[in-house]
Design a protein around this motif. Structure first.
Motif, short mmCIF file in Angstrom:
data_model
loop_
_atom_site.label_atom_id
_atom_site.label_comp_id
_atom_site.label_asym_id
_atom_site.label_seq_id
_atom_site.Cartn_x
_atom_site.Cartn_y
_atom_site.Cartn_z
N VAL A 147 0.87 -1.25 0.11
CA VAL A 147 0.11 0.13 0.05
C VAL A 147 0.87 1.23 0.01
CG1 VAL A 147 -1.80 1.40 1.19
CG2 VAL A 147 -1.77 -1.17 1.09
N LYS B 166 -6.25 6.24 -4.15
CA LYS B 166 -6.22 4.77 -3.36
C LYS B 166 -6.66 4.92 -1.94
CE LYS B 166 -3.06 2.40 -6.61
NZ LYS B 166 -2.28 1.26 -6.75
N GLU C 276 -10.01 5.45 -1.82
CA GLU C 276 -10.85 4.29 -1.85
C GLU C 276 -10.85 3.22 -0.76
OE1 GLU C 276 -10.95 0.70 -5.22
OE2 GLU C 276 -9.69 2.36 -5.63
N ARG C 277 -9.51 3.19 -0.03
CA ARG C 277 -9.60 2.38 0.99
C ARG C 277 -10.61 2.95 2.19
NH1 ARG C 277 -4.03 2.82 -0.15
NH2 ARG C 277 -3.89 4.27 1.59
#
Length: 506
Positions: free
Chosen positions: A54, A120, A123-124
Motif C-alpha cells: 500500500v 487509493k 478508496e480504502r
C-alpha cells in the motif's frame, strides 16, 4: 537565478519522493529516465504499516486533496553534438540545455504518484466504511436471532402453567360469533377453567375439532387441564342454553282438542334448554311466566316501538307474545329468568328490524308493532306460498273496516285448540277475538317467521277480501266476492276440513 533555484528544488523533491516510495516499475515514465531513479530507500524510511504494497499518500507542500490538473510537460530538448551551433547562431550548452527536461520529468512523475496515492487512500476509506456498516447490520441480525432462539428454547423448557385436574364444578362460558382460539382461551382463564390462556391455546391448536366450535354457551369444569377443557368444548355434549322456537308457537302450553296432547309453549322450551350440570340446574316454566309478566319492560328488552302496545295488554302474562321470534337462539342458562328473556327478546328484535320492519308502514299504513301483530295472524292462517295474499286480505279488510274473523284469534285464548271454532267460542269477547271486535288483536298471537313478517311488510297486490282452505292438501282459494266465498266454504265442508257447526275461518 531564481528559476534555476526553483528547478533545483523541484529536482530535490522528486529525488526525495523516489527515495521514500521506491517504484517497482517505471510508473509510466520514459524508459530513458527509468535508470535515473534514486537508490531504494532503506527499511527505516518505511511507515509502520504492515501492508508494504500500500502506497501512503505523499503530500507536497501546498497540495490539497482535490486532484489537480496535470501540468503541461515541457517538450524534451534534443541533444546536439558538442560544438554545433544551435539555431540563431549560438552554441548549445549541452547539459545546461537538458536540465529543464529532466527536472520536469521528475517533478511531473512525483505529482502523478501523489494523485494516485490520494485516490487509493480515499478508496480504502470508503471500503472500510462499507465494511463497518455491513458488519453492524450482521451484528444486529445475530443478536435478534440469538434472542429468538433463546426465547424458543426457554419456552420449550418451561411449559405454560396448567392444572393437573380433575375438573371441578361446571361453569358456563360463552363463545361469541367470530371468537378466535386466543379469545376463547382468555375466556377460559377468566372463568377459572384453565390455569393459563397459553396452556389452553396450545391444546386448542393441536385439536382440529376446534374449527367446528359454534357460537353459544358451554359448560366446562373449573380447574381443568387444558387438554380436558378443549375436549369438553368440542365434544358437543357441553352445549347448553340452545333453544329452537318453531314458527307460530305461543308463549304458553296448549292442548289438542282431539288427543289432549300438550303442545309445548316457548316458556316450556326455554325451561327445558336451561338445564345443565349433574344436578340439573334449571329455570322453571313458572319462573319464566312470572318474569314475563314484569312491569319493567326495559329490563325485559322490549324495544321502544313495541313499548306502548305491550303496556296495553289486559293480560300481563301474554304481554311478551310475539317478541321472541321463530328461530334457533342461544341464552345463558345460568342467568336469572328475567335476564334470559331479555337476551332472547333482544336478539329477536334485531332479527325483526333487519327485515325493514321500521320502514314498512309506507306500504300498509301500519305501525311496526301492528305489522308484527298482523304477521302473527299470517303465520297462523297461511301456508308459506299463500302468505303474501293473506297479508293483502288483512290490509284490505282493515281499509274497509271489515272484521277479520280469523279462527286463530279465537283459539289464542283457549286452552284447547282446533282449526274450526264453535259458535260460543266465536261469540266470546276478548282483546284478541276478531269475530267479536274490529281491527287487529291487542298483541301478536304467536311467534311469526321472517317470511310471514316480510309478507306483511310487502303484501301481494290484489282486491281479495276472503280466503278458505278447501282440501286436506292445503289448497287455499281467494276471492273478493262474499257469495263466491260461501260456495268455497261449502266445498271445504264436503272435503272434511269444516263442518256445519264451524262454518269458516277466513
Amino acid at each position: 537565478m531564481t528559476d534555476r533555484w526553483a528547478r533545483a528544488e523541484e529536482r530535490y523533491r522528486a529525488r526525495e519522493a523516489d527515495r521514500r516510495y521506491p517504484r517497482r516499475d517505471d510508473w509510466g515514465l520514459d524508459a530513458r529516465t527509468a535508470g535515473e531513479q534514486s537508490p531504494p530507500a532503506t527499511q527505516d524510511h518505511w511507515d509502520d504499516d504492515d501492508d508494504t504494497n500500500v502506497i501512503p499518500r505523499y503530500e507536497d507542500e501546498g497540495y490539497d486533496d482535490e486532484p489537480q490538473p496535470e501540468p503541461e510537460r515541457a517538450a524534451p530538448v534534443r541533444r546536439r553534438p558538442v560544438g554545433r551551433a544551435a539555431p540563431g547562431g549560438k552554441q548549445a550548452r549541452g547539459r545546461a540545455d537538458r536540465e529543464p527536461d529532466g527536472a520536469g520529468r521528475r517533478s511531473g512523475g512525483g505529482r502523478e504518484r501523489s494523485r494516485i496515492a490520494s485516490r487509493k487512500a480515499a478508496e480504502r476509506k470508503r471500503r472500510r466504511r462499507t465494511l463497518w456498516v455491513v458488519g453492524g447490520v450482521f451484528a444486529v441480525l445475530f443478536v435478534l436471532a440469538g434472542g429468538f432462539a433463546g426465547y424458543k428454547l426457554m419456552s420449550g423448557i418451561t411449559p405454560p402453567e396448567d392444572f393437573a385436574g380433575p375438573p371441578g364444578e361446571l361453569v358456563v362460558i360463552q363463545v361469541h360469533p367470530g371468537d378466535t382460539a386466543t379469545e376463547i382461551a382468555e375466556t377460559m382463564k377468566d372463568k377459572g377453567v384453565v390455569a393459563s390462556s397459553a396452556a389452553f391455546y396450545e391444546a386448542a391448536v393441536r385439536n382440529s375439532n376446534m374449527n367446528g366450535v359454534q357460537p353459544g354457551f358451554y359448560t366446562v369444569g373449573v380447574n381443568s387441564p387444558a387438554a380436558d377443557a378443549v375436549t369438553a368444548l368440542v365434544g358437543g355434549k357441553s352445549r347448553v342454553g340452545n333453544v329452537t322456537v318453531s314458527e307460530g308457537r305461543l308463549l304458553h302450553d296448549k292442548h289438542d282438542v282431539s288427543t289432549g296432547g300438550r303442545y309445548d309453549g316457548i316458556y316450556r322450551k326455554i325451561a327445558d334448554a336451561s338445564c345443565y350440570g349433574t344436578q340439573q340446574k334449571c329455570v322453571t316454566y313458572e319462573q319464566l311466566d312470572a318474569a314475563g309478566a314484569s312491569s319493567d319492560l326495559a329490563a325485559l328488552g322490549v324495544p321502544e316501538w313495541a313499548m306502548q302496545g305491550v303496556r296495553n295488554s289486559p293480560d300481563p302474562s301474554r304481554q311478551l307474545e310475539g317478541l321472541i321470534a321463530a328461530g334457533t337462539w342461544d341464552f345463558d342458562p345460568s342467568a336469572p329468568p328475567q335476564e334470559i328473556l331479555r337476551q332472547l327478546i333482544s336478539t329477536s328484535v334485531e332479527r325483526y328490524e333487519s327485515t325493514g320492519l321500521l320502514q314498512s308502514g309506507g306500504n300498509t299504513g301500519l305501525t311496526p308493532y301492528e305489522t308484527l301483530i298482523a304477521a302473527s295472524l299470517v303465520e297462523r292462517e297461511a301456508k308459506p306460498q299463500d302468505m303474501s295474499k293473506v297479508a293483502r286480505v288483512i290490509v284490505n279488510r282493515l281499509e274497509v273496516d271489515q272484521m277479520l274473523q280469523f279462527d286463530s284469534t279465537v283459539n289464542y285464548t283457549l286452552d284447547t285448540t282446533e282449526v274450526a271454532t264453535t259458535d260460543a267460542d266465536r261469540a266470546t269477547e276478548t282483546a284478541w277475538n276478531t269475530y267479536a271486535m274490529q281491527g287487529l288483536p291487542i298483541t301478536p298471537i304467536a311467534a311469526p317467521s321472517v317470511a310471514a313478517l316480510q309478507a306483511m311488510e310487502n303484501p301481494e297486490p290484489g282486491a281479495w277480501l276472503y280466503f278458505v282452505t278447501v282440501d286436506k292438501e292445503g289448497t287455499t282459494l281467494f276471492t273478493e266476492s262474499y257469495s263466491e266465498h260461501l260456495r268455497l266454504v261449502a266445498q271445504a265442508q264436503r272435503s272434511g276440513i269444516l263442518d256445519s257447526s264451524r262454518p269458516y275461518g277466513g
